[in-house]
Enzyme design. Sequence first.
Site, PDB file in Angstrom:
ATOM      1  N   CYS A   1       0.798  -1.240   0.000  1.00 46.95           N
ATOM      2  CA  CYS A   1       0.000   0.000   0.000  1.00 46.95           C
ATOM      3  C   CYS A   1       0.829   1.288   0.000  1.00 46.95           C
ATOM      4  CB  CYS A   1      -0.996   0.031   1.146  1.00 46.95           C
ATOM      5  SG  CYS A   1      -1.321  -1.523   1.953  1.00 46.95           S
TER       6      CYS A   1
ATOM      7  N   ARG B   1       6.564 -11.251   5.412  1.00 39.17           N
ATOM      8  CA  ARG B   1       5.989 -11.101   6.746  1.00 39.17           C
ATOM      9  C   ARG B   1       6.618 -12.124   7.670  1.00 39.17           C
ATOM     10  NH1 ARG B   1      -0.357 -10.191   5.108  1.00 39.17           N
ATOM     11  NH2 ARG B   1       0.071  -8.402   3.779  1.00 39.17           N
TER      12      ARG B   1
ATOM     13  N   GLN C   1       1.385 -11.112  -3.735  1.00 40.40           N
ATOM     14  CA  GLN C   1      -0.058 -10.840  -3.733  1.00 40.40           C
ATOM     15  C   GLN C   1      -0.492 -10.321  -5.095  1.00 40.40           C
ATOM     16  OE1 GLN C   1       0.122  -7.865  -0.529  1.00 40.40           O
ATOM     17  NE2 GLN C   1      -1.413  -9.094   0.522  1.00 40.40           N
TER      18      GLN C   1
ATOM     19  N   ASP D   1      -2.160  -7.820  -5.781  1.00 37.18           N
ATOM     20  CA  ASP D   1      -2.630  -6.683  -5.003  1.00 37.18           C
ATOM     21  C   ASP D   1      -3.164  -5.578  -5.907  1.00 37.18           C
ATOM     22  OD1 ASP D   1      -3.105  -5.393  -2.682  1.00 37.18           O
ATOM     23  OD2 ASP D   1      -1.011  -5.058  -2.129  1.00 37.18           O
TER      24      ASP D   1
ATOM     25  N   HIS E   1      -4.934  -1.305  -5.385  1.00 35.51           N
ATOM     26  CA  HIS E   1      -5.537  -0.248  -4.566  1.00 35.51           C
ATOM     27  C   HIS E   1      -6.373   0.627  -5.470  1.00 35.51           C
ATOM     28  CE1 HIS E   1      -2.112  -1.588  -2.095  1.00 35.51           C
ATOM     29  NE2 HIS E   1      -3.036  -1.502  -1.160  1.00 35.51           N
TER      30      HIS E   1
ATOM     31  N   LYS F   1     -13.041  -5.587   6.384  1.00 36.65           N
ATOM     32  CA  LYS F   1     -12.801  -6.277   5.118  1.00 36.65           C
ATOM     33  C   LYS F   1     -13.847  -7.349   4.853  1.00 36.65           C
ATOM     34  CE  LYS F   1      -9.727  -9.660   7.184  1.00 36.65           C
ATOM     35  NZ  LYS F   1      -8.771 -10.693   6.923  1.00 36.65           N
TER      36      LYS F   1
ATOM     37  N   HIS G   1      -8.440  -1.608  -0.677  1.00 37.03           N
ATOM     38  CA  HIS G   1      -7.331  -2.559  -0.856  1.00 37.03           C
ATOM     39  C   HIS G   1      -7.991  -3.864  -1.273  1.00 37.03           C
ATOM     40  CE1 HIS G   1      -4.660  -0.371   2.203  1.00 37.03           C
ATOM     41  NE2 HIS G   1      -5.856   0.101   2.466  1.00 37.03           N
TER      42      HIS G   1
END
Length: 585
Positions: free
Chosen positions: A283, A312, A330, A332, A334, A414, A460
């Site tokens: 992000c 992580r 990911q 991912d 946004h 979420k 997200h």
Amino acid sequence: MAKIETIRHSLSHIMAYAVQELFPDTRFGIGPAIENGFYYDFDLKRSLAPEDLPKIEGKIKELLKKEIVFKKKIISKEEAKKIFKGQPYKLELIREIPEKTVSIYESGDFVDLCAGPHVKSTLQLRSGQSKEIPEAFKLTKIAGAYWKGNEKNPMLTRIYGVAFKSKKELKDFLLKEAEAEKRDHRKLGQKLDLFHIDEKAGPGLILWHPKGAILKKIIEDYILGAYLKEGYQLVNTPHIAKLNLWETSGHTQFYRENMFPPMHLREITQEEKDDYQLKPMNCPGHILIYKNEVRSYRQLPLRYTELGTVYRYERSGTVYGLTRVRGFTQDDAHIWCTPEQLGGEIISVFKLALRLLRDFGFKEYEIYLSTRPKKYVGTLKNWQKSTNSLKYALEKSKLKYQIDPGEGVFYGPKIDIKVKDSIGRAWQLTTIQVDFNLPEKFQMTYINKNGKKQTPIMIHRALLGSLERFIGVLLEYYAGNLPLWLSPEQIWVIPVGSRHEKYAKEVTKRCQVLGFRCQTKDENETVSKKIRDGEIQKIPYLLVVGDKEVKEKSVRIRERGKGDIGIMKLDKFLDKVKIEIERKK
Ligand SMILES: [Zn+2]
Ligand SMILES: [Zn+2]
């Protein structure tokens, strides 16, 4: 009948009783009920082997035939210390209890420090009533377990059992377990030569082999193509960034235990004043790209996507195959939008997610709305707004969902989509989060219709979640029989003899030109050995070519799961495969 947890916990006591009978100088740890069963930890004079389990199980059955009454007593700690003399683990637990009294349970000759509850007795002889502990259990495995889970403590022997209310439930559970074992993605990953995890590289870090890397790329290309068509723009951000950035985002405060420690560049040279951080999320990088220019409402919704690899920290004891790792990619994205656009954006993310999941063959879902966790950033008002917008989208899409209280991310609530597999397991994949907080923290703005600065709303979303995890789920879901369009190797061409090799290579070439993943198997081995290998490798199509096929320009087809399906003209076979790939078969 008592609650199943009570039955399971009571069985753990009876198992301890059985162990006490068989191995009198055992020292006892603890024995709780767990999901599907129970365990008990023992400090034994000799180590146990799997062959000991039936013996212990037999003893439990023998004990269950007697009427063993569970008697609860509240006694002083002094008294308890006398009863548990010679039981160091129990004595340690007694010392840790803050109250003056402790609760114990007697069942036959076995006494345990325990708060209960338990069944009244192993037998209930009054007519019309069933046994309190049904004979629907099985001891499943022996494992080592540190006392209190701490590696500085002694290693105890843990015996696991499963238990249910009926023999049928037990049988169904054991069948499902056996099926799950066949589908274990860690084993399939090895058998199909897709990936491995190497002690030398570290736990939770995946080394993709050629076939696994191709599978990953096929998935990446497919979803990225879909996102670009939906109006997402591709961005790319570095794997490390200044620690300061993660302070602004709140990660260092609210996400610290999931992050690798910062890198101190000062240790290299004094000129480097800043610390750096390996990214746990994408992000902040995307936010910086947004902020690199003045944004107008005309540019919104702005959608940035990246196949972003993040790291992580997971404890080495908790990493698991592809589904719980330390580094993963990911899918991912946004999205920044105006308040008016929010509902529509979430609904389109939903639609896209469900469409993609269907393309990968997932047909059943469970949807969860996760709300504000204990540690969070932002105002309650913002949390309320974001939660309501997710609810609105769910209700508008007419999707059934459940609430998962307190399971949101620190910056927003979420929606999670879990897919269900053929043996009833649910796997978390898609996550969609609404965030009013990071845009405020990063002072993100756009110029609205009235020429005034306004803060955008941020979404997200990762639709497959992590690609590593997704591939693990795919392998388990399909038991390794990946659909044709996803198979790293789709076709093998097997010449019967050396004089058919030229034609076999021609067939391979024709396949490759059409983009099929195909190879000639011209190793010096028998045809039947090659077919067997192909079946083990779960290759969708094995083509055998001999004199007849060379002459007719045809192929003899063995289809995965079906065996020999006969001879087909090569052109016809190529058409068939092309259609099947297009249809995502
Ligand atoms: Zn107990
Ligand atoms: Zn994000």
